[in-house]
Scaffold this motif. Structure first.
Motif, PDB file in Angstrom:
ATOM      1  N   VAL A   1     -55.260   1.972  21.656  1.00 25.02           N
ATOM      2  CA  VAL A   1     -53.918   1.269  22.125  1.00 25.02           C
ATOM      3  C   VAL A   1     -54.173   0.327  23.125  1.00 25.02           C
ATOM      4  N   PHE A   2     -54.038  -0.762  23.002  1.00 23.24           N
ATOM      5  CA  PHE A   2     -54.100  -2.013  23.767  1.00 23.24           C
ATOM      6  C   PHE A   2     -52.783  -2.369  24.514  1.00 23.24           C
ATOM      7  N   GLY A   3     -52.953  -2.142  25.764  1.00 22.52           N
ATOM      8  CA  GLY A   3     -51.748  -2.327  26.664  1.00 22.52           C
ATOM      9  C   GLY A   3     -50.506  -1.381  26.440  1.00 22.52           C
ATOM     10  N   LEU A   4     -50.424  -0.892  27.699  1.00 22.19           N
ATOM     11  CA  LEU A   4     -49.578   0.173  27.649  1.00 22.19           C
ATOM     12  C   LEU A   4     -47.880  -0.467  27.821  1.00 22.19           C
TER      13      LEU A   4
ATOM     14  N   PHE B   1     -55.061  11.378  26.617  1.00 19.21           N
ATOM     15  CA  PHE B   1     -56.033  10.047  26.125  1.00 19.21           C
ATOM     16  C   PHE B   1     -56.919   9.658  27.349  1.00 19.21           C
ATOM     17  N   THR B   2     -57.958   8.816  26.903  1.00 15.77           N
ATOM     18  CA  THR B   2     -58.813   8.582  27.873  1.00 15.77           C
ATOM     19  C   THR B   2     -58.886   7.006  27.918  1.00 15.77           C
ATOM     20  N   PHE B   3     -59.010   6.519  29.066  1.00 14.18           N
ATOM     21  CA  PHE B   3     -59.107   5.112  29.462  1.00 14.18           C
ATOM     22  C   PHE B   3     -60.702   4.738  29.103  1.00 14.18           C
ATOM     23  N   ASP B   4     -60.493   3.413  28.384  1.00 16.08           N
ATOM     24  CA  ASP B   4     -61.703   2.577  28.317  1.00 16.08           C
ATOM     25  C   ASP B   4     -61.770   1.265  28.978  1.00 16.08           C
ATOM     26  N   ASP B   5     -62.368   1.265  29.908  1.00 22.06           N
ATOM     27  CA  ASP B   5     -62.117   0.074  30.743  1.00 22.06           C
ATOM     28  C   ASP B   5     -63.005  -1.175  30.348  1.00 22.06           C
ATOM     29  N   ASP B   6     -63.721  -0.896  29.285  1.00 24.56           N
ATOM     30  CA  ASP B   6     -64.677  -2.341  28.673  1.00 24.56           C
ATOM     31  C   ASP B   6     -64.519  -2.070  27.149  1.00 24.56           C
ATOM     32  N   PRO B   7     -63.442  -2.169  26.248  1.00 21.74           N
ATOM     33  CA  PRO B   7     -63.596  -1.915  24.999  1.00 21.74           C
ATOM     34  C   PRO B   7     -64.366  -2.844  24.216  1.00 21.74           C
ATOM     35  N   GLN B   8     -65.499  -2.542  23.505  1.00 27.63           N
ATOM     36  CA  GLN B   8     -66.460  -3.343  22.858  1.00 27.63           C
ATOM     37  C   GLN B   8     -66.161  -3.532  21.383  1.00 27.63           C
TER      38      GLN B   8
ATOM     39  N   PHE C   1     -56.222   0.856  26.684  1.00 21.41           N
ATOM     40  CA  PHE C   1     -56.812  -0.018  27.519  1.00 21.41           C
ATOM     41  C   PHE C   1     -55.658  -0.846  28.136  1.00 21.41           C
ATOM     42  N   ASP C   2     -55.763  -1.390  29.307  1.00 19.27           N
ATOM     43  CA  ASP C   2     -54.751  -2.430  29.725  1.00 19.27           C
ATOM     44  C   ASP C   2     -55.234  -3.118  31.048  1.00 19.27           C
ATOM     45  N   GLU C   3     -55.266  -4.482  31.051  1.00 19.68           N
ATOM     46  CA  GLU C   3     -55.884  -5.095  31.894  1.00 19.68           C
ATOM     47  C   GLU C   3     -54.955  -4.857  33.514  1.00 19.68           C
ATOM     48  N   LYS C   4     -53.816  -4.625  33.358  1.00 18.67           N
ATOM     49  CA  LYS C   4     -52.859  -4.516  34.479  1.00 18.67           C
ATOM     50  C   LYS C   4     -52.506  -3.018  34.462  1.00 18.67           C
ATOM     51  N   LEU C   5     -53.367  -2.160  34.353  1.00 21.48           N
ATOM     52  CA  LEU C   5     -52.804  -0.863  34.442  1.00 21.48           C
ATOM     53  C   LEU C   5     -52.174  -0.333  35.531  1.00 21.48           C
ATOM     54  N   LYS C   6     -51.127   0.497  35.186  1.00 22.71           N
ATOM     55  CA  LYS C   6     -49.966   1.001  36.356  1.00 22.71           C
ATOM     56  C   LYS C   6     -50.507   2.473  36.399  1.00 22.71           C
ATOM     57  N   GLU C   7     -50.503   2.695  37.690  1.00 21.73           N
ATOM     58  CA  GLU C   7     -50.823   4.007  38.146  1.00 21.73           C
ATOM     59  C   GLU C   7     -50.018   5.199  37.506  1.00 21.73           C
ATOM     60  N   ALA C   8     -48.811   4.823  37.357  1.00 24.88           N
ATOM     61  CA  ALA C   8     -47.829   5.857  36.844  1.00 24.88           C
ATOM     62  C   ALA C   8     -48.273   6.163  35.303  1.00 24.88           C
ATOM     63  N   GLU C   9     -48.395   4.787  34.476  1.00 26.63           N
ATOM     64  CA  GLU C   9     -48.707   4.794  33.135  1.00 26.63           C
ATOM     65  C   GLU C   9     -50.084   5.369  32.993  1.00 26.63           C
ATOM     66  N   ALA C  10     -50.974   5.277  33.685  1.00 27.87           N
ATOM     67  CA  ALA C  10     -52.552   5.764  33.382  1.00 27.87           C
ATOM     68  C   ALA C  10     -52.105   7.291  33.699  1.00 27.87           C
ATOM     69  N   ARG C  11     -51.560   8.009  34.565  1.00 27.26           N
ATOM     70  CA  ARG C  11     -51.175   9.258  34.894  1.00 27.26           C
ATOM     71  C   ARG C  11     -50.518   9.663  33.638  1.00 27.26           C
ATOM     72  N   ALA C  12     -49.524   9.299  33.042  1.00 28.44           N
ATOM     73  CA  ALA C  12     -48.799   9.630  31.925  1.00 28.44           C
ATOM     74  C   ALA C  12     -49.724   9.537  30.873  1.00 28.44           C
ATOM     75  N   ALA C  13     -50.522   8.707  30.302  1.00 30.55           N
ATOM     76  CA  ALA C  13     -51.666   8.547  29.459  1.00 30.55           C
ATOM     77  C   ALA C  13     -52.459   9.563  29.756  1.00 30.55           C
TER      78      ALA C  13
END
Length: 423
Positions: A8-11, A49-56, A32-44
């Protein structure tokens, strides 16, 4: 798909809707989100779900991209080149749920038409829910509805593949989002993706007076339901919504009773800030069209508002063109009240056609108060029209807040509510 094959690219509102849907169906993904907001990361994270900081490239088979992510985003292009299919929320909803969809798009008016279509369908006895580009996300309502009514932006429609609504509604094809789509042809092509997969079993509701639409639809096999615009933008959108409701009722084997629709029209919901004549002071009426940031919406508002008009123009310039409005301004606008960050510069396009008044106040509320005062000082009849063409983000949280403040200051300065209006 395996654990690493969906991204999922962009929250944001849409991306979080995708994650909630995937979680309900126990479908794995990373985000993945380039401008990840703390509240959205926490909800995700809480959804599992797991954050991918550098999707290849090569790691993902499918990428579900949020509407705000441009098609030519370098990471997105790399993922596609690595074999990933790029889709969006609308395509995922279509593939994952059997619920029939009424899809609505257009440069202006699609929010009002979406709310009204769902309202008319409920009046005809269907469990209809609305979502998509307006709240809530389509994936939040698709499985709860008997029929889902989706407002669809060009950003959403450029990512559809097999998406096929049972009823497609084309309101108008004007000018917008050239910063994203680069050319008018690309923008219109994205909009027209709505009708790409229609069959003879589907319906196409269309504006019979929009030449771009008329030119685009002859080869569509769908059953065609034309509508003709009214002089009032809201009435135009209600006409489209009625046709959409009747078209779906026909597909579902029910009658689209005109008497039922007539009664339902009296209580059709209003989108906040969408061409609403809400108050008057003497013979001057106040019209709130805070959502009008596109050329076509502004032009329609200037044509429909009672003249002479005190036109509140400005905010943050989004690049909407002004060519073609000069004659309307010369004939119908008594004064342009230029507000906000870019209003004075935007108003220069109309120098020589009417009076220009620059209003520069420290707050949005003070700005609109001064604008209303200046408008009232020049009018004994006609209208004070907020159709700003600019976005609200210079002095307001969003267009809804700008709408609310405009209504409040009008009433504080002596305007009286019209019957059926909302403060």
């Amino acid at each position: 798909m395996s654990e690493v094959e969906r991204l999922v690219f962009g929250l944001g509102r849409s991306g979080m809707g995708v994650l909630r849907f995937l979680a309900r169906h126990r479908m794995s993904a990373r985000y993945f989100d380039e401008k990840l907001k703390e509240a959205e990361a926490r909800a995700a994270d809480e959804l599992g779900f797991t954050f991918d900081d550098d999707p290849q490239p090569g790691e993902y088979q499918q990428v579900i991209a949020a509407p705000g992510v441009p098609m030519d985003h370098p990471r997105l292009l790399a993922l596609r080149e690595g074999g990933a299919e790029i889709i969006g929320e609308a395509e995922l909803a279509y593939r994952s749920a059997k619920t029939p969809i009424v899809g609505i798009t257009g440069t202006a008016g699609k929010g009002t038409a979406t709310l009204a279509t769902a309202h008319f369908l409920r009046a005809l006895g269907f469990k209809a829910l609305e979502g998509g580009n307006l709240d809530p996300p389509l994936l939040d309502i698709i499985e709860q509805a008997e029929v889902a009514v989706a407002e669809l932006s060009s950003f959403q429609l450029e990512r559809v593949v097999h998406f096929r609504p049972r009823v497609a509604v084309l309101l108008n094809l004007g000018v917008d989002h050239l910063d994203r789509h680069h050319t008018l042809e690309t923008y219109h092509a994205a909009k027209l993706n709505l009708i790409r997969n229609l069959t003879a079993e589907d319906a196409l509701v269309y504006n019979a007076e929009d030449p771009k639409i008329v030119q685009a639809i002859p080869h569509s096999p769908a059953r065609k339901y034309p509508f003709h615009p009214a002089t009032n933008p809201r009435q135009t959108n209600l006409r489209a919504a009625r046709e959409a409701a009747k078209a779906y009722a026909s597909i579902a084997g029910k009658a689209g009773d005109e008497r039922v629709l007539d009664e339902a029209e009296k209580t059709a919901p209003r989108l906040p800030g969408r061409f609403d004549t809400f108050a008057h002071k003497g013979d001057v009426v106040f019209i709130d069209d805070s959502i009008a940031t596109r050329y076509d919406a502004v032009k329609a508002a200037l044509q429909a508002a009672p003249a002479p008009i005190a036109w509140i123009l400005g905010g943050r310039d989004k690049g909407a063109p002004t060519e073609g409005l000069e004659r309307i301004v010369a004939e119908r606008v008594r004064v342009i009240l230029a507000i906000g960050e870019d209003g004075p510069r935007m108003a220069q396009a109309f120098r020589g056609y009417t009076e220009l008044v620059n209003i520069q106040e420290p707050s949005g509320e003070a700005t609109l108060r001064k604008a209303v005062q200046e408008g009232l000082s020049r009018l004994s009849g006609g209208s004070i029209l907020l159709a700003p063409m600019g976005t609200s983000f210079d002095q307001f949280k969003d267009y809804k807040e700008r709408s609310q403040v405009f209504r409040r200051v009008a009433l504080e300065l002596g305007a009286e509510m019209l019957e059926g209006g909302t403060p």
